[in-house]
Design a protein around this motif. Sequence first.
Motif: not given
Length: 240
Positions: A14-31
């Motif tokens: 699926r295309p990149q979007g705002l939800a994708e950016r938030i998803y990646q940021q939260l995952k990075d926050d966990i890692f």
Amino acid sequence: MQLTGSTSSRSKNRPQGLAERIYQQLKDDIFSFRLLPGDRFSENDIADRMEVSRTPVRQALFWLEHEGYVEVFFRSGWQVRPFDFDFFEQLYDLRIVLELEAVKRLCALPPAAQPLQLGELKAFWIDQPQLTDGQLVSRYDEEFHMTLVAAAGNAEMARIHRELTEKIRIIRRLDFTKGERVNATYKEHAGILLAIIQQQTEEAQRQLHDHIAVSKAEVRKITLHMLHRARAESDEGNPS
């Protein structure tokens, strides 16, 4: 050797979007230990911090929930999932099976047919000077193991291995907060590579198994104190 990074199957479909950016940021926050297992938060907390509406935050959290990183509580917000030690050990068992098979296939290749990736790995882990940053080495460690499996030539094996690699990333990063792990990783990777290049199947598999077993043994040693210490070190390295 260049880090390729991991791309979720979601972002490919699926295309990149705002939800994708938030998803990646939260995952990075966990890692990166900015969000720890057991931490609770609300959609409003995330929306305020990232200066977005709740709608893309909710979508990102649903994706993370589906992947097993967070869980939702009715009327009481979200929580980073606590560690499931049995689950992590099962992932390590699967990782061992996949990587031992990959090494077996690589060792079966005559020298002239060995993939170029082995030479690239040798250049990084044996010929070049060692890196000292534990978290950077942990990323190259991931890349080392994913490259071995991919080089064996089975795309489905490589896909499954990439997915489980992401799920155990937080364990790896905790392991690399210990200074001695960097030197040990260089030494162990060198031994594995040389055994593969010399087509010593049993020796390569033995060294690889022992190498992974060290990380697997760390799973049961994880404590809340270790996690909070890792978060403190992460905060020091990323001042606001």
